[in-house]
Scaffold this active site. Structure first.
Site, mmCIF file in Angstrom:
data_model
loop_
_atom_site.group_PDB
_atom_site.id
_atom_site.type_symbol
_atom_site.label_atom_id
_atom_site.label_comp_id
_atom_site.label_asym_id
_atom_site.label_seq_id
_atom_site.Cartn_x
_atom_site.Cartn_y
_atom_site.Cartn_z
ATOM 1 N N GLU A 184 17.741 60.282 47.635
ATOM 2 C CA GLU A 184 16.590 61.072 48.092
ATOM 3 C C GLU A 184 15.944 61.786 46.904
ATOM 4 O OE1 GLU A 184 17.631 63.321 51.602
ATOM 5 O OE2 GLU A 184 16.212 64.889 51.072
ATOM 6 N N ARG A 229 31.388 81.564 54.235
ATOM 7 C CA ARG A 229 32.565 81.873 55.066
ATOM 8 C C ARG A 229 33.805 82.096 54.207
ATOM 9 N NH1 ARG A 229 31.352 76.923 57.850
ATOM 10 N NH2 ARG A 229 29.776 77.327 59.459
ATOM 11 N N ASP A 246 14.109 73.352 62.745
ATOM 12 C CA ASP A 246 15.146 72.351 62.982
ATOM 13 C C ASP A 246 14.823 71.631 64.293
ATOM 14 O OD1 ASP A 246 16.689 72.862 60.725
ATOM 15 O OD2 ASP A 246 17.745 74.506 61.695
ATOM 16 N N ARG A 264 6.282 69.626 50.816
ATOM 17 C CA ARG A 264 7.137 68.793 49.982
ATOM 18 C C ARG A 264 7.266 67.445 50.660
ATOM 19 N NH1 ARG A 264 7.634 69.444 44.964
ATOM 20 N NH2 ARG A 264 9.813 68.761 44.810
ATOM 21 N N ARG A 320 19.998 64.191 46.757
ATOM 22 C CA ARG A 320 21.237 63.841 47.464
ATOM 23 C C ARG A 320 21.288 62.354 47.728
ATOM 24 N NH1 ARG A 320 19.732 67.773 52.619
ATOM 25 N NH2 ARG A 320 17.560 67.185 52.639
ATOM 26 N N ARG A 368 19.755 79.851 55.553
ATOM 27 C CA ARG A 368 20.162 78.770 56.465
ATOM 28 C C ARG A 368 21.635 78.410 56.267
ATOM 29 N NH1 ARG A 368 16.323 75.093 58.235
ATOM 30 N NH2 ARG A 368 17.570 73.273 57.701
ATOM 31 N N TYR A 383 9.353 75.517 59.086
ATOM 32 C CA TYR A 383 10.571 74.769 58.738
ATOM 33 C C TYR A 383 11.506 74.758 59.955
ATOM 34 C CZ TYR A 383 14.433 73.540 55.425
ATOM 35 O OH TYR A 383 15.463 72.953 54.739
#
Ligand code: UDP
Length: 369
Positions: free
Chosen positions: A303, A173, A353, A246, A277, A169, A351
């Protein structure tokens, strides 16, 4: 008698409800919770739209989906660029030239490539788990500091036990581009996700705090067809066993300061910090209220990831081989329920988006209209 009973007022349910209603069907939406929006629900606190069930950043490459959501909200120009905090060292995410420079002192893309080339040599076969995939993408140093323990905290499993697609995911770069997503379109709905879903559901009957599985036969008798967006294993009363999910817990704090961490998302990638996070919600909207004024306070959410237990909210399906096999068996049962369509992250144990959820919902209802 309704044509469609839609179980779940999240994104899949809301899109399906909108489309079927516009096609002239009688639709009833019910949801177990006392609010619409599912896990994209936002709530205003101190003038800030708080993402109650975790950060949701809308991104897509699909122009049709982008145009579709723009019918229901204006999107701002927010671009996600999380920061990783590893024991106080800060790294740019996703993996880009800023990250490589900080990690190794390299300056040019060629130097960064050479460094990764050197380190990925340890993986000599096709990666078949997340650890091998990560090392072969970015090398061992980045894996150890930015991936290994974050992933373990998020999934409660070692990287060697997780499928490699999860790490794919993330872009890698060799440019100074720290946009987390490779997406043509990206942003946060102005006014929050709740208002987007409210617009989608406008004119549609919604009953909240209404648990379908508590009185299934009764609700089924109210409609010709059912669209079910809850957990597929719960629908079948877990008769083939529990699928693993989860779950996430948030500790929210209102702080009397204008700026806590300077970014919407900071990932804690070391093993000792218990949270994965911290989200500082105001930065999804540039720290301003709806009139463009600076907000004096801030709201943060720490979190914490945990294994799902009955009674918890499921967030992420655990798509390892054991669960995938069990899901396929549930899928077999679902295919026999000719009057029920299963959709969304929980209904399809995938999963997804947000943009994929919308595309799936549009595709699913198109054949029904
Ligand atoms: N990931 C990581 N380190 C990071 C961020 C992400 O190793 O700092 C990996 C991790 O395996 C995680 C996956 O990338 O499960 C996807 O992360 P993302 O933040 O995109 O997940 P989501 O936003 O859906 O929770």
């Amino acid at each position: 008698m309704y044509d469609y009973l839609i179980v779940g007022a999240g994104l899949f349910g809301a899109v399906a409800a909108r489309e079927l209603t516009d096609a002239g069907k009688q639709v009833l939406v019910i949801d177990r919770r006392d609010h619409i929006g599912g896990n994209i629900y936002t709530e205003k606190v101190e003038g800030i739209n708080v993402h109650r069930y975790g950060a949701h950043i809308f991104h897509t490459n699909d122009r049709a989906v982008w145009e579709y959501v723009n019918r229901f909200a204006e999107f701002n120009r927010y671009t996600n660029s999380p920061v990783a905090n590893y024991k106080g060292e800060l790294y740019s995410l996703p993996f880009n030239m800023y990250t490589f420079n900080k990690m190794w002192g390299v300056v040019t893309p060629d130097e960064a490539r050479r460094k990764i080339e050197e380190q990925r040599g340890e993986i000599t076969h096709e990666p078949d788990n997340l650890e091998e995939q990560a090392i072969s993408l970015v090398g061992r140093d980045i894996y150890e500091k930015l991936i290994k323990d974050y992933t373990k905290k998020q999934w409660g499993r070692d990287c060697t036990e997780l499928p490699s697609f999860i790490i794919k995911r993330l872009p890698v770069r060799f440019t100074f581009d720290n946009n987390y997503f490779n997406a043509r379109f990206q942003g946060i709905p102005v006014g929050g996700y709740t208002s987007l879903i409210e617009k989608m559901l406008s004119g549609i009957e919604v009953r909240l705090a209404t648990d379908y599985l508590d009185d299934k036969d009764n609700y089924d008798s109210e409609a010709r067809h059912v669209i079910y967006t809850g957990p597929i294993d719960a629908y079948f009363d877990y008769r083939l066993g529990y699928l693993e999910y989860r779950s996430v817990r948030f500790e929210e704090e209102i702080l009397d300061m204008p700026n806590y961490q300077g970014n919407a998302v900071v990932n804690f990638t070391d093993p000792d910090t218990p949270w994965t996070r911290i989200i500082e919600h105001k930065w999804f909207e540039f720290g301003k209220d709806e009139n463009g004024a600076d907000l004096p306070k801030t709201v943060i959410s720490k979190e914490f990831s945990s294994e799902w237990n009955p009674g918890d909210e499921p967030y992420y399906p655990v798509n390892d081989s054991r669960n995938s096999e069990m899901y396929q068996k549930y899928r077999g049962l679902a295919d026999k329920e000719t009057n029920v369509i299963f959709g969304g992250r929980l209904g399809e144990y995938k999963y997804y988006d947000m943009d994929q959820v919308i595309a799936r919902a549009l595709e699913t209802v198109r054949v029904l209209e």
